[in-house]
Design a protein around this motif. Structure first.
Motif, PDB file in Angstrom:
ATOM      1  N   SER A  27       0.829  -1.208   0.000  1.00 51.87           N
ATOM      2  CA  SER A  27       0.000   0.000   0.000  1.00 51.87           C
ATOM      3  C   SER A  27       0.862   1.256   0.000  1.00 51.87           C
ATOM      4  O   SER A  27       0.618   2.199  -0.761  1.00 51.87           O
ATOM      5  N   VAL A  28       1.893   1.270   0.839  1.00 52.97           N
ATOM      6  CA  VAL A  28       2.796   2.423   0.896  1.00 52.97           C
ATOM      7  C   VAL A  28       3.505   2.614  -0.438  1.00 52.97           C
ATOM      8  O   VAL A  28       3.636   3.741  -0.941  1.00 52.97           O
ATOM      9  N   LEU A  29       3.969   1.520  -1.019  1.00 55.73           N
ATOM     10  CA  LEU A  29       4.676   1.599  -2.296  1.00 55.73           C
ATOM     11  C   LEU A  29       3.757   2.126  -3.386  1.00 55.73           C
ATOM     12  O   LEU A  29       4.142   3.013  -4.168  1.00 55.73           O
ATOM     13  N   ARG A  30       2.540   1.626  -3.434  1.00 58.52           N
ATOM     14  CA  ARG A  30       1.612   2.062  -4.478  1.00 58.52           C
ATOM     15  C   ARG A  30       1.256   3.542  -4.341  1.00 58.52           C
ATOM     16  O   ARG A  30       0.992   4.212  -5.341  1.00 58.52           O
ATOM     17  N   GLU A  31       1.255   4.041  -3.116  1.00 62.37           N
ATOM     18  CA  GLU A  31       0.878   5.436  -2.883  1.00 62.37           C
ATOM     19  C   GLU A  31       2.056   6.398  -2.967  1.00 62.37           C
ATOM     20  O   GLU A  31       1.868   7.614  -2.889  1.00 62.37           O
ATOM     21  N   ALA A  32       3.248   5.865  -3.151  1.00 64.67           N
ATOM     22  CA  ALA A  32       4.430   6.732  -3.223  1.00 64.67           C
ATOM     23  C   ALA A  32       4.406   7.574  -4.488  1.00 64.67           C
ATOM     24  O   ALA A  32       3.906   7.140  -5.538  1.00 64.67           O
ATOM     25  N   ASP A  33       4.941   8.770  -4.399  1.00 60.30           N
ATOM     26  CA  ASP A  33       4.995   9.659  -5.560  1.00 60.30           C
ATOM     27  C   ASP A  33       5.767   9.000  -6.693  1.00 60.30           C
ATOM     28  O   ASP A  33       6.845   8.435  -6.485  1.00 60.30           O
ATOM     29  N   GLY A  34       5.209   9.087  -7.882  1.00 61.20           N
ATOM     30  CA  GLY A  34       5.915   8.631  -9.067  1.00 61.20           C
ATOM     31  C   GLY A  34       5.772   7.160  -9.401  1.00 61.20           C
ATOM     32  O   GLY A  34       6.277   6.719 -10.441  1.00 61.20           O
ATOM     33  N   VAL A  35       5.090   6.391  -8.560  1.00 60.49           N
ATOM     34  CA  VAL A  35       4.958   4.958  -8.845  1.00 60.49           C
ATOM     35  C   VAL A  35       3.949   4.748  -9.964  1.00 60.49           C
ATOM     36  O   VAL A  35       2.823   5.254  -9.912  1.00 60.49           O
ATOM     37  N   ALA A  36       4.354   4.009 -10.965  1.00 60.08           N
ATOM     38  CA  ALA A  36       3.491   3.751 -12.115  1.00 60.08           C
ATOM     39  C   ALA A  36       2.395   2.758 -11.760  1.00 60.08           C
ATOM     40  O   ALA A  36       2.562   1.903 -10.890  1.00 60.08           O
ATOM     41  N   ASP A  37       1.257   2.889 -12.431  1.00 59.77           N
ATOM     42  CA  ASP A  37       0.202   1.896 -12.295  1.00 59.77           C
ATOM     43  C   ASP A  37       0.696   0.566 -12.852  1.00 59.77           C
ATOM     44  O   ASP A  37       1.575   0.529 -13.713  1.00 59.77           O
TER      45      ASP A  37
ATOM     46  N   GLY B  83       8.759  -3.457 -17.335  1.00 60.51           N
ATOM     47  CA  GLY B  83       9.115  -2.343 -18.186  1.00 60.51           C
ATOM     48  C   GLY B  83       9.859  -1.292 -17.376  1.00 60.51           C
ATOM     49  O   GLY B  83      10.178  -1.485 -16.204  1.00 60.51           O
ATOM     50  N   VAL B  84      10.156  -0.177 -17.994  1.00 65.53           N
ATOM     51  CA  VAL B  84      10.769   0.957 -17.315  1.00 65.53           C
ATOM     52  C   VAL B  84      10.109   2.212 -17.841  1.00 65.53           C
ATOM     53  O   VAL B  84       9.478   2.208 -18.892  1.00 65.53           O
ATOM     54  N   VAL B  85      10.267   3.293 -17.119  1.00 67.98           N
ATOM     55  CA  VAL B  85       9.734   4.565 -17.595  1.00 67.98           C
ATOM     56  C   VAL B  85      10.611   5.070 -18.721  1.00 67.98           C
ATOM     57  O   VAL B  85      11.828   5.204 -18.575  1.00 67.98           O
ATOM     58  N   ASP B  86       9.992   5.354 -19.837  1.00 72.00           N
ATOM     59  CA  ASP B  86      10.698   5.935 -20.982  1.00 72.00           C
ATOM     60  C   ASP B  86      10.594   7.447 -20.879  1.00 72.00           C
ATOM     61  O   ASP B  86       9.539   8.030 -21.109  1.00 72.00           O
ATOM     62  N   GLU B  87      11.702   8.074 -20.490  1.00 70.84           N
ATOM     63  CA  GLU B  87      11.681   9.525 -20.328  1.00 70.84           C
ATOM     64  C   GLU B  87      11.386  10.239 -21.650  1.00 70.84           C
ATOM     65  O   GLU B  87      10.654  11.200 -21.701  1.00 70.84           O
ATOM     66  N   GLY B  88      11.967   9.699 -22.734  1.00 67.82           N
ATOM     67  CA  GLY B  88      11.713  10.304 -24.031  1.00 67.82           C
ATOM     68  C   GLY B  88      12.227  11.729 -24.118  1.00 67.82           C
ATOM     69  O   GLY B  88      12.699  12.305 -23.145  1.00 67.82           O
ATOM     70  N   PRO B  89      12.112  12.350 -25.279  1.00 69.54           N
ATOM     71  CA  PRO B  89      12.624  13.714 -25.436  1.00 69.54           C
ATOM     72  C   PRO B  89      11.839  14.740 -24.658  1.00 69.54           C
ATOM     73  O   PRO B  89      12.333  15.819 -24.362  1.00 69.54           O
ATOM     74  N   THR B  90      10.580  14.411 -24.253  1.00 65.56           N
ATOM     75  CA  THR B  90       9.778  15.392 -23.548  1.00 65.56           C
ATOM     76  C   THR B  90       9.513  14.981 -22.107  1.00 65.56           C
ATOM     77  O   THR B  90       8.795  15.656 -21.397  1.00 65.56           O
TER      78      THR B  90
ATOM     79  N   SER C 224       7.754  12.391 -21.095  1.00 67.01           N
ATOM     80  CA  SER C 224       6.321  12.140 -21.021  1.00 67.01           C
ATOM     81  C   SER C 224       5.949  11.020 -20.082  1.00 67.01           C
ATOM     82  O   SER C 224       4.814  10.910 -19.645  1.00 67.01           O
ATOM     83  N   GLY C 225       6.913  10.142 -19.757  1.00 67.93           N
ATOM     84  CA  GLY C 225       6.627   9.097 -18.782  1.00 67.93           C
ATOM     85  C   GLY C 225       5.850   7.928 -19.353  1.00 67.93           C
ATOM     86  O   GLY C 225       5.163   7.231 -18.619  1.00 67.93           O
ATOM     87  N   ASN C 226       5.893   7.701 -20.655  1.00 69.17           N
ATOM     88  CA  ASN C 226       5.252   6.534 -21.208  1.00 69.17           C
ATOM     89  C   ASN C 226       5.953   5.272 -20.733  1.00 69.17           C
ATOM     90  O   ASN C 226       7.150   5.261 -20.539  1.00 69.17           O
ATOM     91  N   MET C 227       5.183   4.188 -20.587  1.00 70.49           N
ATOM     92  CA  MET C 227       5.769   2.924 -20.176  1.00 70.49           C
ATOM     93  C   MET C 227       6.256   2.172 -21.390  1.00 70.49           C
ATOM     94  O   MET C 227       5.591   2.109 -22.423  1.00 70.49           O
ATOM     95  N   GLU C 228       7.442   1.603 -21.246  1.00 74.61           N
ATOM     96  CA  GLU C 228       8.029   0.839 -22.333  1.00 74.61           C
ATOM     97  C   GLU C 228       8.261  -0.583 -21.836  1.00 74.61           C
ATOM     98  O   GLU C 228       8.925  -0.780 -20.825  1.00 74.61           O
ATOM     99  N   ALA C 229       7.643  -1.522 -22.498  1.00 73.51           N
ATOM    100  CA  ALA C 229       7.752  -2.915 -22.028  1.00 73.51           C
ATOM    101  C   ALA C 229       9.056  -3.535 -22.458  1.00 73.51           C
ATOM    102  O   ALA C 229       9.638  -3.119 -23.438  1.00 73.51           O
TER     103      ALA C 229
END
Length: 261
Positions: free
Chosen positions: A110-120, A247-254, A256-261
């Motif tokens: 629960s704590v991990l899921r509620e932490a800032d920045g944690v992806a769904d 996956g990891v967070v794809d920072e990309g050029p902007t 954007s935080g898209n998920m990359e599998a």
């Protein structure tokens, strides 16, 4: 850098934890029997640097704060390490009954899921020494949440009795990554084979290896059991498994935080 946080446990008591990472899928890091200390924080930071948010709780919170339980001597000296383990550590390990592990895991997740920045999405667990057993049990207790389990130099996976950790394997739906130490008296070749058999029989996806010339605790750079080759191998294999399943967070050029599998 990460930070110390406090988790409210059932009954209202607080347990400290170390939280590392800014954004990405969540990873629950189960410490070894020595406890939550700078070595665990460094390892959590390294995993977070791959693009994850990592929570490393003090699972011995019932026994005291991490600083109170931490070793006072240099554990890279074999005699000091042996003395530390002879001073109540195993009592704390034995106190971690299945019902305690499950109740605590609900809080950690629960704590991990509620932490800032944690992806769904699903999370990973990784555990060391007896923490590997906790990581496996958490995956069995919360199969819809845990997609990958890391278990490294984990002793006592297959033992006599109804509480043997390997008996929860049929409830696991995650990929299990097990790195066994060749020189681990708490995890013999017979026990390793029995664990492998249980995983195969249950149809659990898994990868397991026996790390040559490695002792129990080989990932821990602050102890006499450390083996650099094994530790680095474990990081590489864990990173690959996490990226494959989470996956990891794809920072990309902007950014954007898209998920990359």
């Amino acid at each position: 850098m990460g930070a110390q946080i406090f988790c409210t446990m059932p009954g209202g008591e607080e347990a400290e934890a170390y939280l590392a990472g800014d954004r990405g899928p969540g990873v629950l890091f189960y410490m070894d029997a020595i406890g939550l200390r700078p070595q665990i924080e460094r390892m959590a930071e390294r995993i977070a640097s791959w693009g994850y948010v990592v929570l490393a709780p003090n699972v011995f919170w019932r026994d005291g704060a991490a600083a109170d339980l931490a070793p006072e001597q240099d554990l890279t000296v074999p005699e000091n390490r042996k003395a530390f383990f002879a001073n109540g550590v195993m009592r704390r390990v034995r106190s971690m009954a299945p019902e305690r592990i499950d109740a605590d895991a609900d809080v950690w997740l629960s704590v991990l899921r509620e932490a800032d920045g944690v992806a769904d999405g699903p999370i990973g667990t990784t555990g060391y020494c007896f923490g590997g057993r906790l990581a496996l049990r958490t995956a069995a207790h919360r199969p819809d949440d845990v997609a990958v389990v890391g278990m490294f130099h984990t002793g006592g996976i297959v033992v006599e009795g109804a509480d043997s950790p390997h008996l929860v394997v049929p409830q696991v739906r995650a990929l299990v990554l097990a790195g066994h130490a060749a020189g681990d008296r708490s995890n013999t070749p017979k026990q390793i084979a029995a664990f492998e058999e249980a995983l195969t029989a249950a149809g659990v996806r898994h990868r397991s290896a026996i790390y040559p010339r490695a002792e129990h605790g080989f990932t821990m750079a602050d102890t006499s059991s450390y083996q650099e080759a094994g530790a680095e191998r474990h990081f590489a294999e864990l990173r690959a498994a996490l990226e494959e399943e989470l996956g990891v967070v794809d920072e990309g050029p902007t950014g954007s935080g898209n998920m990359e599998a």
